[in-house]
Design a protein around this motif. Structure first.
Motif, PDB file in Angstrom:
ATOM      1  N   SER A  11       0.831  -1.196   0.000  1.00  0.00           N
ATOM      2  CA  SER A  11       0.000   0.000   0.000  1.00  0.00           C
ATOM      3  C   SER A  11       0.870   1.252   0.000  1.00  0.00           C
ATOM      4  CB  SER A  11      -0.891   0.010   1.243  1.00  0.00           C
ATOM      5  OG  SER A  11      -1.607   1.222   1.319  1.00  0.00           O
ATOM      6  N   ASP A  12       0.445   2.252  -0.738  1.00  0.00           N
ATOM      7  CA  ASP A  12       1.172   3.513  -0.743  1.00  0.00           C
ATOM      8  C   ASP A  12       0.524   4.518   0.213  1.00  0.00           C
ATOM      9  OD1 ASP A  12      -1.103   3.851  -2.226  1.00  0.00           O
ATOM     10  OD2 ASP A  12      -0.136   4.863  -3.911  1.00  0.00           O
ATOM     11  N   ARG A  13      -0.447   4.054   0.990  1.00  0.00           N
ATOM     12  CA  ARG A  13      -1.103   4.905   1.976  1.00  0.00           C
ATOM     13  C   ARG A  13      -0.187   5.152   3.162  1.00  0.00           C
ATOM     14  NH1 ARG A  13      -7.218   2.849   2.776  1.00  0.00           N
ATOM     15  NH2 ARG A  13      -7.669   3.259   0.618  1.00  0.00           N
ATOM     16  N   VAL A  14      -0.252   6.364   3.674  1.00  0.00           N
ATOM     17  CA  VAL A  14       0.479   6.706   4.886  1.00  0.00           C
ATOM     18  C   VAL A  14      -0.574   6.934   5.966  1.00  0.00           C
ATOM     19  CG1 VAL A  14       2.029   8.358   5.976  1.00  0.00           C
ATOM     20  CG2 VAL A  14       2.325   7.780   3.564  1.00  0.00           C
ATOM     21  N   TYR A  15      -0.555   6.063   6.981  1.00  0.00           N
ATOM     22  CA  TYR A  15      -1.537   6.174   8.050  1.00  0.00           C
ATOM     23  C   TYR A  15      -1.011   7.086   9.151  1.00  0.00           C
ATOM     24  CZ  TYR A  15      -3.807   2.167   5.899  1.00  0.00           C
ATOM     25  OH  TYR A  15      -4.438   1.329   5.027  1.00  0.00           O
ATOM     26  N   GLU A  16      -1.910   7.886   9.682  1.00  0.00           N
ATOM     27  CA  GLU A  16      -1.569   8.774  10.779  1.00  0.00           C
ATOM     28  C   GLU A  16      -1.814   8.037  12.092  1.00  0.00           C
ATOM     29  OE1 GLU A  16      -3.313  12.901  12.656  1.00  0.00           O
ATOM     30  OE2 GLU A  16      -3.541  12.541  10.503  1.00  0.00           O
ATOM     31  N   LYS A  17      -0.816   8.053  12.968  1.00  0.00           N
ATOM     32  CA  LYS A  17      -1.003   7.442  14.286  1.00  0.00           C
ATOM     33  C   LYS A  17      -2.013   8.281  15.053  1.00  0.00           C
ATOM     34  CE  LYS A  17       3.619   5.557  14.555  1.00  0.00           C
ATOM     35  NZ  LYS A  17       4.884   5.537  15.279  1.00  0.00           N
ATOM     36  N   LYS A  18      -2.857   7.596  15.818  1.00  0.00           N
ATOM     37  CA  LYS A  18      -3.926   8.289  16.517  1.00  0.00           C
ATOM     38  C   LYS A  18      -4.189   7.611  17.854  1.00  0.00           C
ATOM     39  CE  LYS A  18      -8.674   9.723  15.645  1.00  0.00           C
ATOM     40  NZ  LYS A  18      -9.793   9.650  14.713  1.00  0.00           N
ATOM     41  N   LYS A  19      -4.534   8.399  18.868  1.00  0.00           N
ATOM     42  CA  LYS A  19      -4.896   7.826  20.162  1.00  0.00           C
ATOM     43  C   LYS A  19      -6.321   7.302  20.071  1.00  0.00           C
ATOM     44  CE  LYS A  19      -1.975   9.605  23.647  1.00  0.00           C
ATOM     45  NZ  LYS A  19      -1.946   9.932  25.054  1.00  0.00           N
ATOM     46  N   ARG A  20      -6.490   6.048  20.452  1.00  0.00           N
ATOM     47  CA  ARG A  20      -7.809   5.423  20.443  1.00  0.00           C
ATOM     48  C   ARG A  20      -8.030   4.704  21.771  1.00  0.00           C
ATOM     49  NH1 ARG A  20      -9.323   5.531  15.089  1.00  0.00           N
ATOM     50  NH2 ARG A  20      -7.674   5.341  13.562  1.00  0.00           N
ATOM     51  N   ASN A  21      -9.261   4.400  22.061  1.00  0.00           N
ATOM     52  CA  ASN A  21      -9.578   3.588  23.226  1.00  0.00           C
ATOM     53  C   ASN A  21      -9.585   2.127  22.803  1.00  0.00           C
ATOM     54  OD1 ASN A  21      -9.980   5.771  24.970  1.00  0.00           O
ATOM     55  ND2 ASN A  21     -12.094   5.996  24.326  1.00  0.00           N
ATOM     56  N   CYS A  22      -8.914   1.286  23.559  1.00  0.00           N
ATOM     57  CA  CYS A  22      -8.905  -0.149  23.308  1.00  0.00           C
ATOM     58  C   CYS A  22     -10.333  -0.672  23.479  1.00  0.00           C
ATOM     59  CB  CYS A  22      -7.958  -0.838  24.291  1.00  0.00           C
ATOM     60  SG  CYS A  22      -7.989  -2.640  24.201  1.00  0.00           S
ATOM     61  N   LEU A  23     -10.781  -1.504  22.550  1.00  0.00           N
ATOM     62  CA  LEU A  23     -12.135  -2.047  22.629  1.00  0.00           C
ATOM     63  C   LEU A  23     -12.290  -3.101  23.726  1.00  0.00           C
ATOM     64  CD1 LEU A  23     -13.031  -2.382  18.843  1.00  0.00           C
ATOM     65  CD2 LEU A  23     -13.666  -0.565  20.437  1.00  0.00           C
ATOM     66  N   LYS A  24     -11.178  -3.582  24.265  1.00  0.00           N
ATOM     67  CA  LYS A  24     -11.243  -4.602  25.316  1.00  0.00           C
ATOM     68  C   LYS A  24     -11.142  -3.974  26.710  1.00  0.00           C
ATOM     69  CE  LYS A  24      -9.307  -9.177  26.367  1.00  0.00           C
ATOM     70  NZ  LYS A  24     -10.088  -9.295  27.535  1.00  0.00           N
ATOM     71  N   CYS A  25     -10.060  -3.191  26.943  1.00  0.00           N
ATOM     72  CA  CYS A  25      -9.839  -2.640  28.287  1.00  0.00           C
ATOM     73  C   CYS A  25     -10.231  -1.166  28.414  1.00  0.00           C
ATOM     74  CB  CYS A  25      -8.377  -2.812  28.695  1.00  0.00           C
ATOM     75  SG  CYS A  25      -7.213  -1.775  27.775  1.00  0.00           S
ATOM     76  N   GLU A  27      -8.602   1.434  27.726  1.00  0.00           N
ATOM     77  CA  GLU A  27      -7.470   2.341  27.971  1.00  0.00           C
ATOM     78  C   GLU A  27      -7.061   2.995  26.657  1.00  0.00           C
ATOM     79  OE1 GLU A  27      -5.875   3.137  30.919  1.00  0.00           O
ATOM     80  OE2 GLU A  27      -7.471   1.998  31.895  1.00  0.00           O
ATOM     81  N   LYS A  28      -6.527   4.221  26.736  1.00  0.00           N
ATOM     82  CA  LYS A  28      -6.018   4.919  25.551  1.00  0.00           C
ATOM     83  C   LYS A  28      -4.702   4.280  25.124  1.00  0.00           C
ATOM     84  CE  LYS A  28      -8.445   8.906  25.002  1.00  0.00           C
ATOM     85  NZ  LYS A  28      -9.189   9.122  23.805  1.00  0.00           N
ATOM     86  N   PHE A  29      -4.497   4.152  23.801  1.00  0.00           N
ATOM     87  CA  PHE A  29      -3.235   3.674  23.250  1.00  0.00           C
ATOM     88  C   PHE A  29      -3.041   4.320  21.889  1.00  0.00           C
ATOM     89  CE2 PHE A  29      -6.171   0.969  21.083  1.00  0.00           C
ATOM     90  CZ  PHE A  29      -5.560   0.553  19.919  1.00  0.00           C
ATOM     91  N   VAL A  30      -1.809   4.316  21.402  1.00  0.00           N
ATOM     92  CA  VAL A  30      -1.520   4.895  20.091  1.00  0.00           C
ATOM     93  C   VAL A  30      -1.727   3.825  19.036  1.00  0.00           C
ATOM     94  CG1 VAL A  30       0.213   6.000  18.643  1.00  0.00           C
ATOM     95  CG2 VAL A  30       0.106   6.535  21.076  1.00  0.00           C
ATOM     96  N   SER A  31      -2.701   4.051  18.177  1.00  0.00           N
ATOM     97  CA  SER A  31      -3.044   3.132  17.096  1.00  0.00           C
ATOM     98  C   SER A  31      -2.194   3.474  15.881  1.00  0.00           C
ATOM     99  CB  SER A  31      -4.527   3.289  16.776  1.00  0.00           C
ATOM    100  OG  SER A  31      -4.878   2.563  15.631  1.00  0.00           O
ATOM    101  N   GLU A  32      -1.562   2.461  15.292  1.00  0.00           N
ATOM    102  CA  GLU A  32      -0.699   2.662  14.133  1.00  0.00           C
ATOM    103  C   GLU A  32      -1.484   2.830  12.838  1.00  0.00           C
ATOM    104  OE1 GLU A  32       2.778   2.687  14.151  1.00  0.00           O
ATOM    105  OE2 GLU A  32       2.762   2.532  16.337  1.00  0.00           O
TER     106      GLU A  32
END
Length: 54
Positions: A11-25, A27-32
């Motif tokens: 893929s030539d897409r560049v994804y922006e890292k973003k803080k998201r809430n984990c769907l299990k716990c 908690e906030k984490f940085v999603s790649e």
């Protein structure tokens, strides 16, 4: 015999890292990337690896 035409496209897409809430716990984490919704801590748990529903 190695044929480059049979390789998976990159893929030539560049994804922006973003803080998201984990769907299990929750908690906030940085999603790649947009589809990453479970944090690394939860993914490394035994329950997650064995497919046990929470």
């Amino acid at each position: 015999m190695s044929d480059q035409s049979n390789t998976k496209p990159v893929s030539d897409r560049v994804y922006e890292k973003k803080k998201r809430n984990c769907l299990k716990c929750r908690e906030k984490f940085v999603s790649e990337w947009p589809g990453e919704r479970i944090c690394k801590t939860c993914k490394s748990s035994t329950a997650w690896r064995e497919g046990i529903a929470a």
